[in-house]
Design a protein around this motif. Sequence first.
Motif, mmCIF file in Angstrom:
data_model
loop_
_atom_site.group_PDB
_atom_site.id
_atom_site.type_symbol
_atom_site.label_atom_id
_atom_site.label_comp_id
_atom_site.label_asym_id
_atom_site.label_seq_id
_atom_site.Cartn_x
_atom_site.Cartn_y
_atom_site.Cartn_z
ATOM 1 N N GLY A 80 0.808 -1.201 0.000
ATOM 2 C CA GLY A 80 0.000 0.000 0.000
ATOM 3 C C GLY A 80 0.847 1.260 0.000
ATOM 4 N N GLU A 81 1.973 1.247 0.736
ATOM 5 C CA GLU A 81 2.835 2.427 0.794
ATOM 6 C C GLU A 81 3.547 2.645 -0.540
ATOM 7 N N SER A 82 3.851 1.557 -1.225
ATOM 8 C CA SER A 82 4.602 1.677 -2.472
ATOM 9 C C SER A 82 3.823 2.445 -3.529
ATOM 10 N N TRP A 83 2.482 2.284 -3.523
ATOM 11 C CA TRP A 83 1.680 2.957 -4.546
ATOM 12 C C TRP A 83 1.815 4.475 -4.452
ATOM 13 N N SER A 84 1.916 4.992 -3.256
ATOM 14 C CA SER A 84 1.929 6.443 -3.082
ATOM 15 C C SER A 84 3.204 7.078 -3.647
ATOM 16 N N PHE A 85 4.285 6.305 -3.707
ATOM 17 C CA PHE A 85 5.535 6.838 -4.236
ATOM 18 C C PHE A 85 5.660 6.652 -5.752
ATOM 19 N N LEU A 86 4.664 6.020 -6.335
ATOM 20 C CA LEU A 86 4.749 5.692 -7.754
ATOM 21 C C LEU A 86 4.445 6.905 -8.611
ATOM 22 N N ASP A 87 5.342 7.212 -9.506
ATOM 23 C CA ASP A 87 5.164 8.366 -10.400
ATOM 24 C C ASP A 87 4.577 7.884 -11.719
ATOM 25 N N PHE B 268 -11.451 9.424 -20.131
ATOM 26 C CA PHE B 268 -10.902 8.065 -20.159
ATOM 27 C C PHE B 268 -9.394 8.071 -19.929
ATOM 28 N N THR B 269 -8.668 8.958 -20.621
ATOM 29 C CA THR B 269 -7.206 9.007 -20.453
ATOM 30 C C THR B 269 -6.827 9.461 -19.045
ATOM 31 N N LYS B 270 -7.654 10.350 -18.480
ATOM 32 C CA LYS B 270 -7.389 10.789 -17.103
ATOM 33 C C LYS B 270 -7.544 9.629 -16.125
ATOM 34 N N ARG B 271 -8.563 8.808 -16.341
ATOM 35 C CA ARG B 271 -8.761 7.656 -15.459
ATOM 36 C C ARG B 271 -7.607 6.657 -15.585
ATOM 37 N N ILE B 272 -7.014 6.582 -16.775
ATOM 38 C CA ILE B 272 -5.891 5.654 -16.980
ATOM 39 C C ILE B 272 -4.651 6.121 -16.222
ATOM 40 N N VAL B 273 -4.391 7.433 -16.203
ATOM 41 C CA VAL B 273 -3.159 7.932 -15.571
ATOM 42 C C VAL B 273 -3.358 8.295 -14.100
ATOM 43 N N ASP B 274 -4.609 8.411 -13.643
ATOM 44 C CA ASP B 274 -4.853 8.762 -12.237
ATOM 45 C C ASP B 274 -4.245 7.742 -11.292
ATOM 46 N N LYS B 275 -3.917 8.179 -10.088
ATOM 47 C CA LYS B 275 -3.341 7.295 -9.079
ATOM 48 C C LYS B 275 -4.353 6.231 -8.644
ATOM 49 N N LYS B 276 -3.838 5.113 -8.179
ATOM 50 C CA LYS B 276 -4.698 4.018 -7.720
ATOM 51 C C LYS B 276 -5.623 4.474 -6.598
ATOM 52 N N ALA B 277 -5.110 5.335 -5.717
ATOM 53 C CA ALA B 277 -5.907 5.815 -4.585
ATOM 54 C C ALA B 277 -7.116 6.614 -5.055
ATOM 55 N N ASP B 278 -7.014 7.195 -6.267
ATOM 56 C CA ASP B 278 -8.118 7.990 -6.817
ATOM 57 C C ASP B 278 -8.978 7.186 -7.786
ATOM 58 N N GLY B 279 -8.768 5.881 -7.831
ATOM 59 C CA GLY B 279 -9.572 5.030 -8.707
ATOM 60 C C GLY B 279 -9.028 4.884 -10.106
ATOM 61 N N GLY B 280 -7.780 5.332 -10.340
ATOM 62 C CA GLY B 280 -7.172 5.225 -11.665
ATOM 63 C C GLY B 280 -6.354 3.952 -11.816
ATOM 64 N N ALA B 281 -5.745 3.806 -12.985
ATOM 65 C CA ALA B 281 -4.891 2.638 -13.236
ATOM 66 C C ALA B 281 -3.425 2.953 -13.013
ATOM 67 N N GLN B 282 -3.077 4.246 -12.936
ATOM 68 C CA GLN B 282 -1.708 4.702 -12.707
ATOM 69 C C GLN B 282 -0.747 4.159 -13.772
ATOM 70 N N LEU B 283 -1.194 4.250 -15.036
ATOM 71 C CA LEU B 283 -0.391 3.824 -16.173
ATOM 72 C C LEU B 283 0.054 5.045 -16.966
ATOM 73 N N LEU B 284 0.854 4.814 -17.981
ATOM 74 C CA LEU B 284 1.310 5.886 -18.867
ATOM 75 C C LEU B 284 0.568 5.772 -20.194
ATOM 76 N N ILE B 285 0.169 6.913 -20.756
ATOM 77 C CA ILE B 285 -0.557 6.880 -22.032
ATOM 78 C C ILE B 285 -0.064 8.017 -22.908
ATOM 79 N N LYS B 286 0.004 7.730 -24.208
ATOM 80 C CA LYS B 286 0.545 8.707 -25.153
ATOM 81 C C LYS B 286 -0.207 8.560 -26.475
#
Length: 633
Positions: free
Chosen positions: A2-9, A35-53
């Motif tokens: 759980g702590e690791s997610w918060s440091f993830l850029d 949709f792209t915002k949900r993909i890059v949003d942090k896990k804590a905010d309900g996103g996937a925390q991925l990179l998209i281009k």
Amino acid sequence: MGESWSFLDTAESNFRPLVVIELAKGTKEETVEWFTKRIVDKKADGGAQLLIKPLVTENGVENIYLVGASHLRLLLGAETVGLVKECSDNSMRTFTYSSRKTFKHFADDNHDFLTMAECQYIIKHELENLRAKNEKIIPGYPQAKLYPGKSIVRRLLTSGILVQIFPLHDREELKKLSHNWYGRVKVGYQPLDDIRCYFGETIALYFGFLEYFTFALIPMAVIGIPYYVFAWEDYDKYVMFATFNLLWSTVILEVWKRMCAILTYRWGTLLMKRQFEEPRPGFHGVLGINPVTGREEPVYSSIKRQLRIYLVSLPFVCLCLYFSLYVMMIYFDLEQWALDYHEENESNFSSLMLYVPSIIYAVVIEIMNRIYRYAAEFLTSWENHRLESSYQNHLILKVLVFNFLNCFASLFYIAFVLFDMKLLRQSLATLLITSQILNQFAESLLPYWLQKRYNRRMKKRMCSKKTDTDLSIAEQVNMEKEMGTYLGTFDDYLELFLQFGYVSLFSCVYPLAAVFAVLNNITEIYSDALKMCRVYKRPFAEPTASIGVWQLAFETMSVISVVTNCILIGMSPEVDALFPDSKMDLVLTVALVEHLLLAIKFIMAFVIPDKPREIQMKLAKLEFESLEALKQQ
């Protein structure tokens, strides 16, 4: 974790595209942004925390987006999906980020610790688990309803906003794999570990089974050749061949279970925990509460589903089976006409005409199988099964029942009603060879030719344009998005299942059946490899620990083959001569032998362990360590 997610850029300088998302042309800007915002949003905010281009071409930004992830994000995702990796002590354990240093070949700067297929599987898992929070609709599309917990990707797909998601090929790795796999004709094993690393366990396991089954057919083929040469018209001799057939069909399936356990343990999928199944994309119903998860999701009455199955699907399947039998009787009328024509003319042409009805019937069988497959898919989808596994099981049952009757009913009729062994031999040979030729053409040669034509046109178009640094990836994406989609191993296993039926049920009458099956499978390995590497988009890797319901299907066929071969042995003149006075004694003896052989078969299945002892010990050791760890907690 759980702590690791918060440091993830979510930003990374070395962006590596892994997955392609294609949206429909004219998709509204607010939908794309959401949709792209949900993909890059942090896990804590309900996103996937991925990179998209976005994919940029000469025409500007198209409706195609490239998705990747940082190295840390992929490692944390590997823990989420429960990937199993090899530790430094050579044991296989579920990967956890906290114990990453204990795994073999792991280093913080080693980005090859996870294979590209595993990375793409992780991204697919994260995208599919993007869920609606408080949204009631997809922004810009009020008709596309959402509710808390609904998979966003699945709603976009069913609404037609999302066209497709597919993983990119790694051109350098694909070139190496192609060379080692089918680029040169050689006598040897397939590079199953390389196939698994590139395409995942499900496809690697299919090719492993295809290779194993081909080697298992060789003893039958070797024994069948002298039977063909020296005992062609002497049907008394096939008693020994049928007896060997009975033992062979049992042993190969039991040995395969052990081979499968060895492969899947080495790949880590034997230890993977089965994840909770989500509702399949096509499932629909009234919003309700799932009593297991407590989440709001569509609920559909099981009584309605059962009514659809028993009042619509079952009668339809029975009607199709009746139609198949009706076509079979037309085939026998054609056979009689061809025989009468030969008796009247007795020429080379009339001799060839004897094979025409069987060839026409074989082609009709293939056409009926393919048309029925579409009908079965429509009906199974209409039944509205909640889980993908339930959908697949009902579909496989429908298809297997029809294919079995459609392909083998005529052979059973010839063998046990007409008692014409010469016609049985001719029909079996024609059906087997014709179906193999048609399958090779329809599944491999035709798609390869069409794809090659498209690639040629695409390369000409690309070469006429001005190149820049991004054009290579743009060219790759544009070529791959138009490639056919690989629909899974269903048709491949079905083809092997029917082949197993031809070989195990009646091959004692036509000993060369196994020979033709071996030759077909050798070409099948190369054509299927070519198909996977050159014709279709790269499929997402899917972890699996076995060939699933197909193991049961093959075992059922082997039980039927015991009964069939026992009756064929009982019908032979050699056995018939042992009971000159009482046919009832013959029937009772054949029934007794059949029951004894079935008993031996089930005893062998029980005695031969499904897993080698070495793997059993490793699994027991891991279970013990897990229990000890729980006690300490």
